[in-house]
Design a protein around this motif. Structure first.
Motif, PDB file in Angstrom:
ATOM      1  N   ASN A  38       0.848  -1.197   0.000  1.00  0.00           N
ATOM      2  CA  ASN A  38       0.000   0.000   0.000  1.00  0.00           C
ATOM      3  C   ASN A  38       0.884   1.247   0.000  1.00  0.00           C
ATOM      4  OD1 ASN A  38       0.648   0.764   2.796  1.00  0.00           O
ATOM      5  ND2 ASN A  38      -0.628  -0.971   3.390  1.00  0.00           N
ATOM      6  N   GLY A  39       0.248   2.393  -0.147  1.00  0.00           N
ATOM      7  CA  GLY A  39       0.985   3.648  -0.223  1.00  0.00           C
ATOM      8  C   GLY A  39       1.782   3.963   1.029  1.00  0.00           C
ATOM      9  N   HIS A  40       1.224   3.671   2.188  1.00  0.00           N
ATOM     10  CA  HIS A  40       1.918   3.942   3.455  1.00  0.00           C
ATOM     11  C   HIS A  40       3.229   3.151   3.525  1.00  0.00           C
ATOM     12  CE1 HIS A  40       2.542   4.892   7.663  1.00  0.00           C
ATOM     13  NE2 HIS A  40       2.730   3.593   7.873  1.00  0.00           N
ATOM     14  N   GLU A  41       3.170   1.861   3.226  1.00  0.00           N
ATOM     15  CA  GLU A  41       4.373   1.027   3.245  1.00  0.00           C
ATOM     16  C   GLU A  41       5.394   1.530   2.223  1.00  0.00           C
ATOM     17  OE1 GLU A  41       3.335  -3.065   2.568  1.00  0.00           O
ATOM     18  OE2 GLU A  41       2.248  -3.225   4.467  1.00  0.00           O
ATOM     19  N   LEU A  42       4.923   1.897   1.055  1.00  0.00           N
ATOM     20  CA  LEU A  42       5.817   2.384   0.004  1.00  0.00           C
ATOM     21  C   LEU A  42       6.608   3.592   0.481  1.00  0.00           C
ATOM     22  CD1 LEU A  42       6.892   2.644  -2.912  1.00  0.00           C
ATOM     23  CD2 LEU A  42       4.791   3.897  -3.458  1.00  0.00           C
ATOM     24  N   ARG A  47      11.494   6.333   2.474  1.00  0.00           N
ATOM     25  CA  ARG A  47      12.142   7.173   3.475  1.00  0.00           C
ATOM     26  C   ARG A  47      13.397   6.490   4.022  1.00  0.00           C
ATOM     27  NH1 ARG A  47      12.548   7.570   8.635  1.00  0.00           N
ATOM     28  NH2 ARG A  47      11.118   5.897   9.147  1.00  0.00           N
ATOM     29  N   GLN A  48      13.316   5.185   4.219  1.00  0.00           N
ATOM     30  CA  GLN A  48      14.445   4.445   4.780  1.00  0.00           C
ATOM     31  C   GLN A  48      15.587   4.262   3.793  1.00  0.00           C
ATOM     32  OE1 GLN A  48      12.949   0.741   6.354  1.00  0.00           O
ATOM     33  NE2 GLN A  48      11.438   1.767   7.630  1.00  0.00           N
ATOM     34  N   SER A  49      15.261   3.908   2.563  1.00  0.00           N
ATOM     35  CA  SER A  49      16.302   3.619   1.586  1.00  0.00           C
ATOM     36  C   SER A  49      15.741   3.717   0.169  1.00  0.00           C
ATOM     37  CB  SER A  49      16.857   2.212   1.828  1.00  0.00           C
ATOM     38  OG  SER A  49      17.843   1.914   0.889  1.00  0.00           O
ATOM     39  N   PRO A  50      15.869   4.883  -0.464  1.00  0.00           N
ATOM     40  CA  PRO A  50      15.315   5.051  -1.808  1.00  0.00           C
ATOM     41  C   PRO A  50      15.993   4.131  -2.829  1.00  0.00           C
ATOM     42  CG  PRO A  50      15.958   7.169  -0.875  1.00  0.00           C
ATOM     43  CD  PRO A  50      16.482   6.103   0.030  1.00  0.00           C
ATOM     44  N   LYS A  70       4.140  11.667  -8.712  1.00  0.00           N
ATOM     45  CA  LYS A  70       4.614  13.020  -8.374  1.00  0.00           C
ATOM     46  C   LYS A  70       5.243  13.060  -6.987  1.00  0.00           C
ATOM     47  CE  LYS A  70       1.517  15.819 -11.202  1.00  0.00           C
ATOM     48  NZ  LYS A  70       0.425  16.796 -11.173  1.00  0.00           N
ATOM     49  N   LEU A  71       4.598  12.405  -6.008  1.00  0.00           N
ATOM     50  CA  LEU A  71       5.131  12.386  -4.642  1.00  0.00           C
ATOM     51  C   LEU A  71       6.466  11.655  -4.570  1.00  0.00           C
ATOM     52  CD1 LEU A  71       1.927  11.737  -2.499  1.00  0.00           C
ATOM     53  CD2 LEU A  71       3.423  13.751  -2.396  1.00  0.00           C
ATOM     54  N   ILE A  72       6.557  10.526  -5.251  1.00  0.00           N
ATOM     55  CA  ILE A  72       7.822   9.783  -5.258  1.00  0.00           C
ATOM     56  C   ILE A  72       8.923  10.663  -5.830  1.00  0.00           C
ATOM     57  CG2 ILE A  72       9.074   7.849  -6.312  1.00  0.00           C
ATOM     58  CD1 ILE A  72       6.342   6.289  -6.152  1.00  0.00           C
ATOM     59  N   LYS A  73       8.663  11.313  -6.959  1.00  0.00           N
ATOM     60  CA  LYS A  73       9.670  12.157  -7.596  1.00  0.00           C
ATOM     61  C   LYS A  73      10.024  13.373  -6.734  1.00  0.00           C
ATOM     62  CE  LYS A  73      11.389  11.441 -10.833  1.00  0.00           C
ATOM     63  NZ  LYS A  73      12.659  10.701 -10.917  1.00  0.00           N
ATOM     64  N   MET A  74       9.040  13.897  -6.016  1.00  0.00           N
ATOM     65  CA  MET A  74       9.292  15.053  -5.161  1.00  0.00           C
ATOM     66  C   MET A  74      10.157  14.649  -3.958  1.00  0.00           C
ATOM     67  SD  MET A  74       6.567  17.794  -3.508  1.00  0.00           S
ATOM     68  CE  MET A  74       5.351  16.522  -3.446  1.00  0.00           C
ATOM     69  N   ARG A  75       9.843  13.523  -3.342  1.00  0.00           N
ATOM     70  CA  ARG A  75      10.572  13.085  -2.144  1.00  0.00           C
ATOM     71  C   ARG A  75      11.897  12.403  -2.469  1.00  0.00           C
ATOM     72  NH1 ARG A  75       5.644  10.802   1.668  1.00  0.00           N
ATOM     73  NH2 ARG A  75       4.437  12.715   1.591  1.00  0.00           N
ATOM     74  N   PRO A  77      13.994  12.413  -5.783  1.00  0.00           N
ATOM     75  CA  PRO A  77      14.167  12.805  -7.184  1.00  0.00           C
ATOM     76  C   PRO A  77      14.971  11.825  -8.031  1.00  0.00           C
ATOM     77  CG  PRO A  77      14.734  14.618  -5.708  1.00  0.00           C
ATOM     78  CD  PRO A  77      14.470  13.428  -4.859  1.00  0.00           C
ATOM     79  N   GLU A  78      15.873  11.080  -7.427  1.00  0.00           N
ATOM     80  CA  GLU A  78      16.702  10.138  -8.179  1.00  0.00           C
ATOM     81  C   GLU A  78      15.994   8.802  -8.433  1.00  0.00           C
ATOM     82  OE1 GLU A  78      19.660  11.072  -9.502  1.00  0.00           O
ATOM     83  OE2 GLU A  78      19.110  13.026  -8.693  1.00  0.00           O
ATOM     84  N   THR A  79      14.879   8.566  -7.752  1.00  0.00           N
ATOM     85  CA  THR A  79      14.138   7.318  -7.919  1.00  0.00           C
ATOM     86  C   THR A  79      13.214   7.433  -9.125  1.00  0.00           C
ATOM     87  OG1 THR A  79      14.223   6.784  -5.564  1.00  0.00           O
ATOM     88  CG2 THR A  79      12.461   5.762  -6.833  1.00  0.00           C
ATOM     89  N   GLU A  80      13.252   6.417  -9.973  1.00  0.00           N
ATOM     90  CA  GLU A  80      12.400   6.384 -11.157  1.00  0.00           C
ATOM     91  C   GLU A  80      11.153   5.554 -10.861  1.00  0.00           C
ATOM     92  OE1 GLU A  80      15.324   4.708 -13.755  1.00  0.00           O
ATOM     93  OE2 GLU A  80      16.027   6.689 -14.344  1.00  0.00           O
ATOM     94  N   VAL A  81      10.103   5.760 -11.663  1.00  0.00           N
ATOM     95  CA  VAL A  81       8.837   5.054 -11.480  1.00  0.00           C
ATOM     96  C   VAL A  81       8.420   4.403 -12.789  1.00  0.00           C
ATOM     97  CG1 VAL A  81       6.398   5.277 -10.837  1.00  0.00           C
ATOM     98  CG2 VAL A  81       8.119   6.723  -9.713  1.00  0.00           C
ATOM     99  N   LEU A  82       8.159   3.098 -12.719  1.00  0.00           N
ATOM    100  CA  LEU A  82       7.583   2.344 -13.827  1.00  0.00           C
ATOM    101  C   LEU A  82       6.179   1.956 -13.396  1.00  0.00           C
ATOM    102  CD1 LEU A  82       7.851   0.806 -16.567  1.00  0.00           C
ATOM    103  CD2 LEU A  82       8.670  -1.156 -15.223  1.00  0.00           C
TER     104      LEU A  82
END
Length: 156
Positions: A38-42, A47-50, A70-75, A77-82
């Motif tokens: 879920n989103g909370h776990e994600l 936060r612990q280790s991008p 958008k939230l993932i990229k904001m928090r 920035p180096e993490t990509e999303v598929l």
């Protein structure tokens, strides 16, 4: 592509995540660093280790695909999303990529497309699925077909 490519799987279904992990860990240099249901776990894991990549199901509980991207990229920035979608959902191609995702992958074709998708992403390119037989490609695909370079995270 010499270093480890960390991936976090975000999907509500444990069985699907387990199968994805098996496929991904057979790719040289890939490490599945975590799984979220879920989103909370994600976001706790981020936060612990991008990781380098989040494979995000668009139907993840507590998180809509566009806003989640958008939230993932904001928090991170180096993490990509598929994004993982059911079918050839053109809306997610447009909105997901505009939000910062680096690709879209139909869940029903994961076994046949995930290796190519990850290879494409590791080369710094956008991944879009091939059009379904007998269907036209979404308009967006003409300008961002599989293997085209990314534009620095800006909206397409």
């Amino acid at each position: 592509m010499g270093c480890t490519y960390d991936i976090l799987l975000a999907d509500a279904h444990a069985g699907f995540r387990r199968e994805m992990r098996k496929i991904l860990e057979e790719i040289s240099g890939i490490k599945v660093s975590g799984e979220a249901s879920n989103g909370h776990e994600l976001f706790e894991m981020l936060r612990q280790s991008p990781p380098k990549l989040v494979i995000l199901d668009i139907a993840l509980p507590d998180l809509r695909a566009r806003e989640g991207t958008k939230l993932i990229k904001m928090r991170c920035p180096e993490t990509e999303v598929l994004l993982m979608v059911l079918g050839q959902e053109g809306e997610y191609l447009r909105h997901g990529l505009a939000a910062g995702a680096v690709g879209v992958l139909p869940k029903q074709h994961v076994g046949g497309q995930i290796v190519g998708a990850i290879t494409t992403l590791r080369q710094g390119k956008i991944y879009l699925p091939p059009p379904a037989p007998g269907k036209k490609s979404p308009r967006l695909a003409a300008s961002t077909a599989v293997g085209f370079g990314r534009n620095g995270g800006k909206s397409l």
